[in-house]
Design an enzyme around this catalytic site. Structure first.
Site, PDB file in Angstrom:
ATOM      1  N   HIS A 190       3.624   2.381   0.365  1.00  0.00           N
ATOM      2  CA  HIS A 190       3.327   1.885  -1.014  1.00  0.00           C
ATOM      3  C   HIS A 190       4.261   1.492  -1.802  1.00  0.00           C
ATOM      4  O   HIS A 190       3.570   0.093  -2.215  1.00  0.00           O
ATOM      5  CB  HIS A 190       2.455   2.993  -1.655  1.00  0.00           C
ATOM      6  CG  HIS A 190       1.841   4.348  -1.305  1.00  0.00           C
ATOM      7  ND1 HIS A 190       1.249   3.442  -0.137  1.00  0.00           N
ATOM      8  CD2 HIS A 190       1.553   5.237  -1.510  1.00  0.00           C
ATOM      9  CE1 HIS A 190       0.158   4.933  -0.116  1.00  0.00           C
ATOM     10  NE2 HIS A 190       0.528   6.051  -0.540  1.00  0.00           N
TER      11      HIS A 190
ATOM     12  N   ASP B 238      -2.987   1.121   3.761  1.00  0.00           N
ATOM     13  CA  ASP B 238      -1.933   1.349   2.740  1.00  0.00           C
ATOM     14  C   ASP B 238      -3.253   1.725   1.467  1.00  0.00           C
ATOM     15  O   ASP B 238      -3.190   0.889   0.891  1.00  0.00           O
ATOM     16  CB  ASP B 238      -1.671   0.157   2.232  1.00  0.00           C
ATOM     17  CG  ASP B 238      -0.381   1.071   2.012  1.00  0.00           C
ATOM     18  OD1 ASP B 238      -0.316   1.844   0.587  1.00  0.00           O
ATOM     19  OD2 ASP B 238       1.134   1.037   1.852  1.00  0.00           O
ATOM     20  N   HIS B 239      -3.598   2.530   1.575  1.00  0.00           N
ATOM     21  CA  HIS B 239      -4.793   2.938   0.244  1.00  0.00           C
ATOM     22  C   HIS B 239      -4.064   2.408  -0.637  1.00  0.00           C
ATOM     23  O   HIS B 239      -4.786   1.526  -2.125  1.00  0.00           O
ATOM     24  CB  HIS B 239      -4.968   3.993  -0.402  1.00  0.00           C
ATOM     25  CG  HIS B 239      -4.331   4.501  -1.445  1.00  0.00           C
ATOM     26  ND1 HIS B 239      -2.781   5.350  -0.958  1.00  0.00           N
ATOM     27  CD2 HIS B 239      -4.464   5.845  -2.383  1.00  0.00           C
ATOM     28  CE1 HIS B 239      -2.740   6.450  -1.610  1.00  0.00           C
ATOM     29  NE2 HIS B 239      -3.462   5.995  -2.668  1.00  0.00           N
TER      30      HIS B 239
END
Ligand code: BG6
Length: 520
Positions: A270, A207-208
């Site tokens: 996010h 999950d960046h």
């Protein structure tokens, strides 16, 4: 030879004092989807920047796997073009590029062809011999998600997952990009399949947002300072707002986005990760499982929303055509590849409760959307007003409460709104901001999230990756909302104008509680 990185406190406070040194072992990063957008925009530039800035082992090698016929030189040229265009550090440093590009290789293989995996295995074995990569591999799934199952199965069948290998005989890790499933059932299916080939500690669900400096700083702010934690609870906090607003539209990703919508695209991953970091209890330490255990407890404390609550506490919207930044933009249903009847949401606002000792009764207001006024991601902690209005006679009942806002992007920083006396003979009070900006304080540009996450994967540190239970709990919540939205199927969806803060219904959601959204 393995390279040792001494983590400097100023750059990486999270690790300071906890793990002074971490070791990167030589390895091969195998990127499935080598010619795709993510590989060009993010992965290759991130690997190059790591080579530029970190003492990476000279043996580090990258193998691109794709369906297109390319040779190593063509792949290297594509990689150079990608770095040239997308790297945060430019122009390309010829010496670093020279060394880095010698470690780039291409393997043509249709993802469902077992022979391709034999070729890949032979290439990896050869790299172990020629470049000393010690049998260590990171498999990065950067393809369309529909290929994930076949790639995982083929890796397992070709005995490349190295699940039961004794320590020291070469390891394998797998990085899985989002979307991780489309709903709880498909996410569970993917997790089950992954677990037939890899142990949980080999699986890195990316999950960046967790790789963003400012997101990691939420933990440092909360647990590295003494002043915040005592007031970080229902006694002092009135409400929390989490905003992830974008001014861009769907940027050519019609097929994916029309299926996903904002709920699956942003909230499931996010935004829920941001919420978990803001709301979690202090972990026992910063080990991967301790941190993730605490995040999971938060997700478990969000009660399933009943249908009536979904009606009252969720809002969706879709952008229409209009103007943004002086440019005319099409509406969502006029975007190329989107059916004109689509009711997919490009905006979501929610009110969530966390049923635990710390947060009972504190609403968390969440919103995300595309084509809004501007790009801004922030968490705002709204404190309660002072218990006694000493300054009532001079209009103190209009005092605003304190807000601590954690600005994730852009202009990364933290600000605290406090009331202050306006200079002069009279007693007048006005809110002012105490501010800290990363850029000014540290004078450095933060690295890209993918750099940090790739590096952590090389270290074998999964703290900033999501664990199976986190992913599934977040899907459970999202599924209940999506299911209620679809039953009965909506006949319409609120529209909002581009360049605004979303549909009017989102304002109603929060104004009902006598609160307002923060201005974008
Ligand atoms: C991605 C979503 O995961 O995150 C995109 O699929 C979104 O739709 C993007 O635009 C936002 O990321 P960032 O880093 O630009 O905030």
């Amino acid at each position: 030879m393995a390279a040792t990185l001494v983590t400097p406190t100023a750059i990486n406070p999270l690790r300071a004092g906890m793990r002074g040194t971490r070791t990167i072992e030589p390895c091969v990063v195998v990127v499935f989807g080598a010619t795709g957008d993510l590989t060009h925009r993010k992965l290759i530039p991130a690997l190059y920047n790591l080579a530029l800035e970190q003492p990476m082992p000279a043996e580090l090698s990258v193998v691109g796997v794709g369906r297109r016929p390319l040779d190593n030189n063509e792949f290297r040229q594509q990689a150079l073009d990608a770095v040239d265009k997308f790297s945060r550090r430019r122009p390309v440093n010829p010496n670093v590029w020279e060394t880095f590009s010698r470690g780039l290789f291409y393997c043509q293989a249709p993802f469902d062809d077992p022979d391709g995996y034999v070729r890949l295995k032979n290439l990896l074995d050869q790299l172990d011999r020629d470049r000393g990569t010690l049998g260590n591999r990171i498999f990065y799934l950067s393809t369309q998600p529909s290929y994930y199952p076949t790639i995982i199965e083929n890796l397992r069948e070709a005995d490349m997952a190295r699940r039961g290998r004794p320590p020291g005989s070469g390891w394998a890790r797998i990085v899985v990009e989002k979307p991780f499933g489309h709903n709880l059932e498909s996410a569970q299916g993917l997790n089950d399949l992954l677990s037939t080939a890899f142990r949980e500690d080999q699986i890195f669900r990316i999950d960046h947002y967790l790789g963003k400096e400012t997101v990691q700083n939420i933990m440092v702010l909360r647990f590295g300072n003494g002043v915040f934690e005592p007031i970080w609870n229902r006694r002092y906090i009135d409400s929390v707002q989490i905003t992830a607003a974008e001014s861009l539209g769907i940027e050519g990703r019609a097929a994916y986005y029309n299926e996903a919508g904002a709920l699956r695209d942003m909230i499931q991953n996010h935004v829920m990760q941001l919420l978990a970091l803001v709301a979690m209890e202090p972990p026992a330490n910063f080990g991967a499982d301790s941190v993730r255990d605490e995040k999971v407890k938060v997700l478990r404390s969000i009660p399933p929303m009943r249908e009536a609550e979904i009606v009252a506490d969720t809002v969706r919207g879709q952008y229409g055509a209009g103007w943004i930044g002086g440019e005319h933009v099409p509406g969502f249903v006029e975007e190329s590849g989107i059916p004109p009847t689509s009711r997919t949401e490009t905006f979501v606002a929610l009110k969530l409760q966390i049923d635990n000792w710390r947060w009972a009764g504190v609403p968390f207001y969440i919103r995300t959307g595309k084509r809004l006024t501007k790009r801004i991601t922030e968490v705002a902690i709204q404190f309660r007003r002072p218990p006694y209005l000493l300054f009532r006679d001079i209009g103190a009942d209009k005092l605003q409460s304190n807000v601590l806002s954690l600005r994730i992007q852009p202009n990364e920083g933290i600000s605290l709104r406090v009331e202050a006396k306006v200079p002069g003979q009279e007693m007048r009070i006005r809110p002012v901001n105490m501010e800290f900006f990363y850029g000014r304080a540290f004078g450095v540009e933060p690295p890209e999230a993918y750099e940090r996450l790739l590096l952590d994967c090389m270290y074998g540190d999964s703290t900033l990756f999501t664990r199976r239970d986190e992913t599934e709990l977040a899907w459970g919540l999202v599924d209940s909302i999506a299911h209620a939205w679809d039953h009965p199927p909506a006949t319409g969806i609120p529209r909002y104008e581009p360049g605004t803060s979303g549909p009017r219904e989102a304002d109603t959601l929060i104004e009902r509680d006598e609160r307002t959204w923060r201005r974008l």
